[in-house]
Design a protein around this motif. Structure first.
Motif, PDB file in Angstrom:
ATOM      1  N   ILE A   1      24.351  42.044  15.753  1.00  0.00           N
ATOM      2  CA  ILE A   1      24.491  41.139  16.886  1.00  0.00           C
ATOM      3  C   ILE A   1      24.912  41.899  18.144  1.00  0.00           C
ATOM      4  O   ILE A   1      24.389  41.677  19.236  1.00  0.00           O
ATOM      5  N   THR A   2      25.839  42.849  17.966  1.00  0.00           N
ATOM      6  CA  THR A   2      26.307  43.630  19.119  1.00  0.00           C
ATOM      7  C   THR A   2      25.137  44.355  19.778  1.00  0.00           C
ATOM      8  O   THR A   2      24.927  44.267  20.985  1.00  0.00           O
ATOM      9  N   VAL A   3      24.377  45.074  18.953  1.00  0.00           N
ATOM     10  CA  VAL A   3      23.293  45.896  19.494  1.00  0.00           C
ATOM     11  C   VAL A   3      22.216  45.013  20.133  1.00  0.00           C
ATOM     12  O   VAL A   3      21.791  45.254  21.271  1.00  0.00           O
ATOM     13  N   LEU A   4      21.803  43.964  19.417  1.00  0.00           N
ATOM     14  CA  LEU A   4      20.718  43.130  19.948  1.00  0.00           C
ATOM     15  C   LEU A   4      21.160  42.367  21.200  1.00  0.00           C
ATOM     16  O   LEU A   4      20.409  42.273  22.171  1.00  0.00           O
ATOM     17  N   ALA A   5      22.387  41.835  21.164  1.00  0.00           N
ATOM     18  CA  ALA A   5      22.858  41.092  22.331  1.00  0.00           C
ATOM     19  C   ALA A   5      23.000  42.019  23.536  1.00  0.00           C
ATOM     20  O   ALA A   5      22.689  41.646  24.664  1.00  0.00           O
TER      21      ALA A   5
END
Lengths: 253, 316
Positions: free
Chosen positions: B80-84
């Motif tokens: 989630i961190t990377v994609l967001a």
């Protein structure tokens, strides 16, 4: 000879301040045309109008017979699209007072950039040409250096090579030696002298009266947004006719 | 006059001048530093001792530290961190360029977007995305896709959109500052060479803006990593939610929170190292020589230490 640059009553204002108040002049093909005058006289602004970095407010400005920034149909003027302006700028090289090299690229990458990105030249071909151009301005051994690793004079010579990489038919110089240490000025002027001898049409805004006298074919003295005096540099510099020119030259010579 | 100069230059006995001796001075002693270090260490020991004596079953943390559920949760947190952040950075650059555009329509749209997404809490945005089925019962993309909103808007997609779109608004302001920090002469030089607006941006302005953009973006990544704990409210099983779940079933709720905190600290530390090297990359050409990496520093220090010991050994 045909006119490379032709100005007819060019006016330019920044807000309420009128910087150019009707400039008429003609730069012939292959000549070195020097613009001198006190700061604030509008000479740099006029130079920037030639490649449409500034829009003129009135008058007509032609480069190589074509209107700058506009297209004329009948008696109506149409603004050119950004892409059309960019297309015309390819043929006009410009050298800035503060060099404006791209700091994140090495010298050779600076020179390659426009041929690759604008003309679609292959990288290897562009690199070979860039190296040859750097050789020509005496910096063959500095190709891999970043601008921050070069002296002011070397940076300005890279900037000249960068402009030449597009094979311009006209070169504009905006006080190319004003930001340089006195002992570095000579190297840059040598490169410009070579360029002049090769037949390049050059418009040079400068404070180097020696260069103007020696290399210049025409000279214009501007003050307060108007052309005060023009003619052969040797005549104007040694025997100015106008009071304002005399006053200016007595201070700088 | 000349005789005097001769004397000082050649020396009274006529021997060739020797180079001046290297300065060996006793450095200033910083006693305050020793005192403050002792005080700080004492305080740290006191705090650690207090926690170790508390009613916390520390043994439970290593038991669950590499538990499968924890690792999957951590994986989801990272995902989630990377994609967001990806949505945030791409959207941010886009919004920044729109905002600085001469076109009044695009700049107004960007302004409105930033105003809205920066002006409302991200937690509220997450919940609203989750419940948008109240407004749009169906999602209908013609022949490509058609589903009920509640089926379409999974916890994962909610988390991604909620965090990503919010982040884009913040990144837009960071990117705008970066773009404005690039000297105007650069744009003029590129235009004078016949480069288009888009090429000038991509090749000349953005690479230089990155130097200004990367440090605060690293900050945003670390912030995002921690903010992902908020998506536990939309039923997404990331690290924090997993830790809470395990805590409830294993009877060690507080311990599992410490476990989550330790993982977050570990991950943010790793990101900080990555950020350091990214900053170095974009600093190329901006200074005559790049600052040494920590590894190079350690090596240099070791070298100078061995040098020093050899010179002092020679003097003794």
């Amino acid at each position: 000879m045909t006119a490379m640059v032709k100005a007819e009553g060019v006016h330019k204002s920044f807000g309420a301040v009128e910087v150019l108040k009707g400039i008429d002049l003609e730069v012939r093909q292959g000549e070195v045309f020097c613009l001198i005058g006190p700061s604030g006289s509008g000479k740099s602004t006029f130079l920037r109008c030639i490649n449409h970095l500034e829009k003129i407010n009135a008058g007509r400005l032609y480069v190589d017979g074509e209107l700058v920034g506009y297209r004329q149909k009948g008696d109506k003027l149409y603004e050119l699209k950004d892409s059309e302006v960019a297309l015309k700028r390819r043929d006009i090289g410009m050298v800035f007072q503060r060099f404006n090299l791209f700091p994140h690229m090495t010298a050779v990458e600076n020179v390659m950039e426009a041929p690759v990105q604008v003309k679609g030249m292959s990288r290897s071909q562009a690199r070979d040409r860039a190296r040859a151009l750097l050789e020509r301005v005496g910096l063959g051994d500095k190709a891999g250096n970043y601008p921050s690793q070069l002296s002011g004079g070397q940076q300005q010579r890279v900037a000249i090579a960068r402009a030449l990489a597009m094979d311009p038919k006209l070169m504009l110089f905006d006080e190319p030696t004003s930001a340089l240490d006195p002992e570095l000025v000579g190297d840059v002027l040598d490169v410009m002298r070579d360029l002049a001898e090769s037949g390049m049409t050059m418009v040079v805004v400068t404070h180097e009266m020696g260069f103007a006298r020696e290399v210049g074919d025409s000279l214009v003295f501007m003050d307060n947004g108007v052309v005060v005096e023009s003619g052969n540099p040797r005549d104007v510099l040694t025997d100015p006719q106008h009071e304002r020119t005399k006053a200016f030259l007595s201070k700088v010579l | 006059m000349t005789v005097d100069i001769d004397k000082t230059a050649g020396g009274p006995s006529g021997t060739p001048p020797t180079p001046p001796e290297a300065i060996k001075a006793i450095p200033v002693r910083h006693y305050g530093r020793y005192v403050s270090a002792v005080v700080a260490i004492a305080l740290l020991v006191a705090v650690v001792y207090a926690f170790s004596q508390g009613k916390i079953n520390w043994g439970a943390i290593p038991d669950y530290f590499f538990d499968d559920r924890v690792l999957t949760g951590m994986g989801k947190t990272l995902l989630i961190t990377v994609l967001a952040m990806l949505i945030g950075v791409v959207g941010g650059i886009l919004l920044a360029v729109m905002r600085l555009s001469k076109n009044p329509v695009t700049s107004s749209i960007a302004w409105f977007y930033i105003w809205f997404f920066r002006g409302t809490p991200v937690l509220v945005q997450l919940v609203v995305w989750f419940n948008l089925g109240l407004v749009f019962e169906y999602i209908n993309l013609g022949p490509f896709y058609r589903d009920e909103w509640s089926d379409f808007m999974t916890p994962f997609l909610t988390a991604l959109l909620g965090l990503g779109l919010n982040e884009a608004a913040y990144m837009a302001e960071i990117c705008r500052a970066g773009l404005l920090a690039v000297d105007e002469g650069q744009t003029e030089a590129a235009h004078a060479l016949g480069m288009s607006h888009a090429k000038t941006l991509r090749r000349i302005v953005v690479p230089q803006a990155m130097r200004v953009i990367v440090p605060p973006t690293g900050n945003e990544v670390i912030n995002m990593l921690k903010t992902t704990s908020l998506v536990s409210v939309v039923q997404y099983a990331e690290l924090f939610r997993v830790a809470q779940d395990i805590g409830q079933t294993s009877g060690a709720p507080a311990e599992m929170l410490f476990l989550a905190a330790a993982w977050y600290l570990l991950l943010t530390s790793v990101f900080s190292i990555g950020q350091y090297y990214l900053e170095r990359y974009y600093a190329r050409g901006s200074s005559r020589s790049l600052p040494p990496t920590p590894l190079q520093k350690i090596r240099a220090n070791l070298f100078s230490l061995s040098n020093r010991s050899s010179t002092t050994g020679g003097a003794a």
